[in-house]
Scaffold this active site. Sequence first.
Site, mmCIF file in Angstrom:
data_model
loop_
_atom_site.group_PDB
_atom_site.id
_atom_site.type_symbol
_atom_site.label_atom_id
_atom_site.label_comp_id
_atom_site.label_asym_id
_atom_site.label_seq_id
_atom_site.Cartn_x
_atom_site.Cartn_y
_atom_site.Cartn_z
ATOM 1 N N CYS A 112 0.858 -1.181 0.000
ATOM 2 C CA CYS A 112 0.000 0.000 0.000
ATOM 3 C C CYS A 112 0.897 1.235 0.000
ATOM 4 O O CYS A 112 1.401 1.657 1.035
ATOM 5 C CB CYS A 112 -0.901 -0.012 1.226
ATOM 6 S SG CYS A 112 -2.052 1.357 1.252
ATOM 7 N N LEU A 113 1.148 1.739 -1.184
ATOM 8 C CA LEU A 113 1.959 2.940 -1.363
ATOM 9 C C LEU A 113 1.248 3.774 -2.420
ATOM 10 O O LEU A 113 1.043 3.303 -3.546
ATOM 11 C CB LEU A 113 3.383 2.562 -1.808
ATOM 12 C CG LEU A 113 4.382 3.695 -1.964
ATOM 13 C CD1 LEU A 113 4.645 4.388 -0.620
ATOM 14 C CD2 LEU A 113 5.697 3.150 -2.528
#
Length: 184
Positions: A112-113
């Site tokens: 999750c970036l």
Amino acid sequence: MIKLFSMKNQKKDGSDVGAPKSGTQKRASAAQLRITKDINELTLPKTCDTEFPDPDDLLTFKLIICPDEGFYRGGRFIFSFKVGPNYPHEPPKVKCETMVYHPNIDLEGNVCLNILREDWKPVLTINSIVYGLQYLFLEPNPEDPLNKEAAEVLQNNRRLFEQNVVKSMKGGYIGNVYFDRCLK
């Protein structure tokens, strides 16, 4: 470290990356040209390294991050990069191959970036992703979790979170999930 050739120099020599051996020339795709430029301009921090399993394929490679500070200090985390044909208009697919107890990386290795999703822009480079991934290890973000359990522990009990990270990196169970040792 592998020796990287610029496609521009190869064109001058009359050869081309991925050109068939039969003598017919195949033009390099925009993705191949851009990834070559990105990799040639890559400035890795001392805590990161790259591996190219196939030196002729710059579209598939690994990034190794070995944080020297923070919760994950002393760990060794491997990320696989797959650069698609629409790069740089679409971000590369990045997966964490090392199972890690982290609020922003789930147990399947999804990351999750924001710059790998909705905030990706063609002006961003592989370098941007490297620094973004490195930052996740320095400052895990419990506000945007993929591993909700780890995020909840980080928010509610920082000391227990740190103990869980250390336990997982040494190899062991956190709840009913087993983590392989990933200390260098």
